[in-house]
Design a protein around this motif. Structure first.
Motif, PDB file in Angstrom:
ATOM      1  N   SER A  87     -11.593  -0.268   6.650  1.00 45.42           N
ATOM      2  CA  SER A  87     -11.744  -1.675   7.036  1.00 45.42           C
ATOM      3  C   SER A  87     -10.658  -2.577   6.465  1.00 45.42           C
ATOM      4  CB  SER A  87     -13.097  -2.201   6.556  1.00 45.42           C
ATOM      5  OG  SER A  87     -14.137  -1.462   7.122  1.00 45.42           O
ATOM      6  N   ALA A  88     -10.212  -2.300   5.245  1.00 47.25           N
ATOM      7  CA  ALA A  88      -9.219  -3.138   4.579  1.00 47.25           C
ATOM      8  C   ALA A  88      -8.585  -2.338   3.454  1.00 47.25           C
ATOM      9  CB  ALA A  88      -9.878  -4.389   4.011  1.00 47.25           C
ATOM     10  N   VAL A  89      -7.350  -2.667   3.155  1.00 45.55           N
ATOM     11  CA  VAL A  89      -6.613  -1.978   2.094  1.00 45.55           C
ATOM     12  C   VAL A  89      -6.077  -3.014   1.114  1.00 45.55           C
ATOM     13  CG1 VAL A  89      -4.659  -0.482   1.555  1.00 45.55           C
ATOM     14  CG2 VAL A  89      -5.913  -0.163   3.697  1.00 45.55           C
ATOM     15  N   VAL A  90      -6.378  -2.816  -0.175  1.00 49.99           N
ATOM     16  CA  VAL A  90      -5.788  -3.635  -1.233  1.00 49.99           C
ATOM     17  C   VAL A  90      -5.103  -2.674  -2.190  1.00 49.99           C
ATOM     18  CG1 VAL A  90      -6.188  -5.247  -3.130  1.00 49.99           C
ATOM     19  CG2 VAL A  90      -7.585  -5.395  -1.049  1.00 49.99           C
ATOM     20  N   ALA A  91      -3.805  -2.808  -2.324  1.00 46.71           N
ATOM     21  CA  ALA A  91      -3.029  -1.920  -3.195  1.00 46.71           C
ATOM     22  C   ALA A  91      -2.369  -2.732  -4.292  1.00 46.71           C
ATOM     23  CB  ALA A  91      -1.981  -1.174  -2.378  1.00 46.71           C
ATOM     24  N   TYR A  92      -2.827  -2.516  -5.520  1.00 47.38           N
ATOM     25  CA  TYR A  92      -2.203  -3.142  -6.688  1.00 47.38           C
ATOM     26  C   TYR A  92      -1.110  -2.221  -7.211  1.00 47.38           C
ATOM     27  CZ  TYR A  92      -5.541  -6.912  -7.873  1.00 47.38           C
ATOM     28  OH  TYR A  92      -6.293  -8.054  -7.905  1.00 47.38           O
ATOM     29  N   TYR A  93       0.049  -2.767  -7.474  1.00 51.08           N
ATOM     30  CA  TYR A  93       1.150  -2.139  -8.220  1.00 51.08           C
ATOM     31  C   TYR A  93       1.729  -0.866  -7.624  1.00 51.08           C
ATOM     32  CZ  TYR A  93      -2.126  -4.154 -11.702  1.00 51.08           C
ATOM     33  OH  TYR A  93      -3.057  -4.892 -12.371  1.00 51.08           O
ATOM     34  N   GLY A  94       1.572  -0.593  -6.397  1.00 52.75           N
ATOM     35  CA  GLY A  94       2.196   0.613  -5.873  1.00 52.75           C
ATOM     36  C   GLY A  94       1.758   0.894  -4.455  1.00 52.75           C
ATOM     37  N   ALA A 150       3.330   7.690   9.338  1.00 57.18           N
ATOM     38  CA  ALA A 150       2.088   7.383   8.617  1.00 57.18           C
ATOM     39  C   ALA A 150       1.717   5.915   8.807  1.00 57.18           C
ATOM     40  CB  ALA A 150       2.234   7.717   7.134  1.00 57.18           C
ATOM     41  N   ILE A 151       2.687   5.041   8.729  1.00 59.22           N
ATOM     42  CA  ILE A 151       2.419   3.609   8.888  1.00 59.22           C
ATOM     43  C   ILE A 151       1.895   3.308  10.285  1.00 59.22           C
ATOM     44  CG2 ILE A 151       3.566   1.353   9.053  1.00 59.22           C
ATOM     45  CD1 ILE A 151       5.085   2.188   6.497  1.00 59.22           C
ATOM     46  N   ALA A 152       2.362   4.030  11.268  1.00 58.38           N
ATOM     47  CA  ALA A 152       1.894   3.827  12.646  1.00 58.38           C
ATOM     48  C   ALA A 152       0.391   4.055  12.766  1.00 58.38           C
ATOM     49  CB  ALA A 152       2.649   4.756  13.593  1.00 58.38           C
ATOM     50  N   LYS A 153      -0.172   4.870  11.886  1.00 61.75           N
ATOM     51  CA  LYS A 153      -1.602   5.201  11.935  1.00 61.75           C
ATOM     52  C   LYS A 153      -2.484   4.181  11.216  1.00 61.75           C
ATOM     53  CE  LYS A 153      -0.602  10.144  11.986  1.00 61.75           C
ATOM     54  NZ  LYS A 153      -0.734  11.378  11.198  1.00 61.75           N
ATOM     55  N   ILE A 154      -1.886   3.247  10.482  1.00 60.05           N
ATOM     56  CA  ILE A 154      -2.664   2.261   9.736  1.00 60.05           C
ATOM     57  C   ILE A 154      -3.183   1.200  10.693  1.00 60.05           C
ATOM     58  CG2 ILE A 154      -2.609   0.470   7.944  1.00 60.05           C
ATOM     59  CD1 ILE A 154      -0.528   2.188   6.483  1.00 60.05           C
ATOM     60  N   GLY A 155      -4.501   1.054  10.727  1.00 56.22           N
ATOM     61  CA  GLY A 155      -5.108   0.062  11.601  1.00 56.22           C
ATOM     62  C   GLY A 155      -5.729  -1.105  10.868  1.00 56.22           C
ATOM     63  N   ALA A 156      -5.938  -0.951   9.581  1.00 56.10           N
ATOM     64  CA  ALA A 156      -6.590  -1.982   8.774  1.00 56.10           C
ATOM     65  C   ALA A 156      -5.572  -2.986   8.250  1.00 56.10           C
ATOM     66  CB  ALA A 156      -7.302  -1.336   7.589  1.00 56.10           C
ATOM     67  N   PRO A 157      -6.016  -4.210   7.997  1.00 57.62           N
ATOM     68  CA  PRO A 157      -5.122  -5.161   7.325  1.00 57.62           C
ATOM     69  C   PRO A 157      -4.850  -4.691   5.898  1.00 57.62           C
ATOM     70  CG  PRO A 157      -7.330  -6.080   7.532  1.00 57.62           C
ATOM     71  CD  PRO A 157      -7.323  -4.778   8.285  1.00 57.62           C
ATOM     72  N   VAL A 158      -3.647  -4.969   5.416  1.00 57.43           N
ATOM     73  CA  VAL A 158      -3.197  -4.487   4.110  1.00 57.43           C
ATOM     74  C   VAL A 158      -2.814  -5.673   3.232  1.00 57.43           C
ATOM     75  CG1 VAL A 158      -1.453  -3.095   2.913  1.00 57.43           C
ATOM     76  CG2 VAL A 158      -2.326  -2.353   5.148  1.00 57.43           C
ATOM     77  N   LEU A 159      -3.290  -5.661   1.997  1.00 58.25           N
ATOM     78  CA  LEU A 159      -2.882  -6.634   0.988  1.00 58.25           C
ATOM     79  C   LEU A 159      -2.192  -5.875  -0.133  1.00 58.25           C
ATOM     80  CD1 LEU A 159      -2.840  -9.497  -0.243  1.00 58.25           C
ATOM     81  CD2 LEU A 159      -5.047  -8.952  -1.292  1.00 58.25           C
ATOM     82  N   LEU A 160      -0.950  -6.236  -0.412  1.00 53.75           N
ATOM     83  CA  LEU A 160      -0.174  -5.625  -1.494  1.00 53.75           C
ATOM     84  C   LEU A 160      -0.088  -6.627  -2.636  1.00 53.75           C
ATOM     85  CD1 LEU A 160       2.735  -4.296   0.762  1.00 53.75           C
ATOM     86  CD2 LEU A 160       0.705  -3.036  -0.010  1.00 53.75           C
ATOM     87  N   VAL A 161      -0.370  -6.181  -3.855  1.00 55.56           N
ATOM     88  CA  VAL A 161      -0.342  -7.043  -5.043  1.00 55.56           C
ATOM     89  C   VAL A 161       0.656  -6.449  -6.018  1.00 55.56           C
ATOM     90  CG1 VAL A 161      -1.695  -8.079  -6.891  1.00 55.56           C
ATOM     91  CG2 VAL A 161      -2.796  -7.555  -4.689  1.00 55.56           C
ATOM     92  N   CYS A 162       1.691  -7.211  -6.353  1.00 49.72           N
ATOM     93  CA  CYS A 162       2.740  -6.653  -7.203  1.00 49.72           C
ATOM     94  C   CYS A 162       3.449  -7.756  -7.972  1.00 49.72           C
ATOM     95  CB  CYS A 162       3.749  -5.907  -6.331  1.00 49.72           C
ATOM     96  SG  CYS A 162       4.933  -4.918  -7.256  1.00 49.72           S
ATOM     97  N   GLY A 163       3.913  -7.421  -9.154  1.00 47.21           N
ATOM     98  CA  GLY A 163       4.734  -8.334  -9.936  1.00 47.21           C
ATOM     99  C   GLY A 163       6.204  -8.070  -9.670  1.00 47.21           C
ATOM    100  N   THR A 164       7.000  -9.104  -9.698  1.00 46.66           N
ATOM    101  CA  THR A 164       8.431  -8.936  -9.445  1.00 46.66           C
ATOM    102  C   THR A 164       9.111  -8.122 -10.544  1.00 46.66           C
ATOM    103  OG1 THR A 164       8.882 -11.077 -10.492  1.00 46.66           O
ATOM    104  CG2 THR A 164       8.638 -11.051  -8.083  1.00 46.66           C
ATOM    105  N   GLN A 165       8.484  -8.029 -11.712  1.00 46.99           N
ATOM    106  CA  GLN A 165       9.043  -7.244 -12.813  1.00 46.99           C
ATOM    107  C   GLN A 165       8.485  -5.822 -12.859  1.00 46.99           C
ATOM    108  OE1 GLN A 165      11.603  -8.622 -14.601  1.00 46.99           O
ATOM    109  NE2 GLN A 165      11.283 -10.190 -13.047  1.00 46.99           N
ATOM    110  N   ASP A 166       7.679  -5.450 -11.862  1.00 46.02           N
ATOM    111  CA  ASP A 166       7.075  -4.116 -11.783  1.00 46.02           C
ATOM    112  C   ASP A 166       8.126  -3.108 -11.323  1.00 46.02           C
ATOM    113  OD1 ASP A 166       5.566  -1.797 -10.971  1.00 46.02           O
ATOM    114  OD2 ASP A 166       3.806  -3.087 -10.830  1.00 46.02           O
TER     115      ASP A 166
END
Length: 128
Positions: A36-43, A51-67
């Motif tokens: 249903s939804a993807v939240v990916a912290y730090y990676g 693989a990306i073509a198969k993603i149907g859910a909305p994606v939220l990426l959480v990352c620091g600029t110094q990561d």
């Protein structure tokens, strides 16, 4: 909680993981079409076009600029956008694992801000 949201009579799995789990979350989204939804912290997983073509859910990426994963997150975000996938990215000036209180680099300000945006994202993604 079993990681699934009931939608009518069917169940749809949710994915929200961090650190190496961020890679797993994005990989699972490409392998599990009912996410249903993807939240990916730090990676993230590799920015593989098939693989990306198969993603149907909305994606939220959480990352620091110094990561140290920031470049991978930029590439993954660009690959999602190139395929017109729903993606949002939260950037801050922090390093890896900034939202983990046991981490010496923990940032309460950045963690709280990210948490608020994650909640809003999940409310939209899971209730629309």
């Amino acid at each position: 909680m079993d990681g699934r949201t009931q939608v009518g009579r069917a169940f749809r799995p949710n994915v929200a993981l961090s650190s190496v789990g961020g890679g797993w979350a994005t990989l699972l989204a490409s392998q599990w079409p009912d996410v249903s939804a993807v939240v990916a912290y730090y990676g993230v997983a590799d920015a593989d076009d098939a693989a990306i073509a198969k993603i149907g859910a909305p994606v939220l990426l959480v990352c620091g600029t110094q990561d140290d994963t920031a470049e991978d997150v930029v590439a993954f975000e660009a690959a999602l956008k190139a395929q017109r996938k729903a993606v949002q990215t939260i950037w801050n000036g922090e390093g890896h694992n900034f939202a983990d209180p046991s981490n010496p680099r923990y940032s309460l300000r950045a963690a709280d801000a990210a948490y608020r945006e994650v909640r809003t994202f999940l409310q939209r993604a899971l209730h629309d």
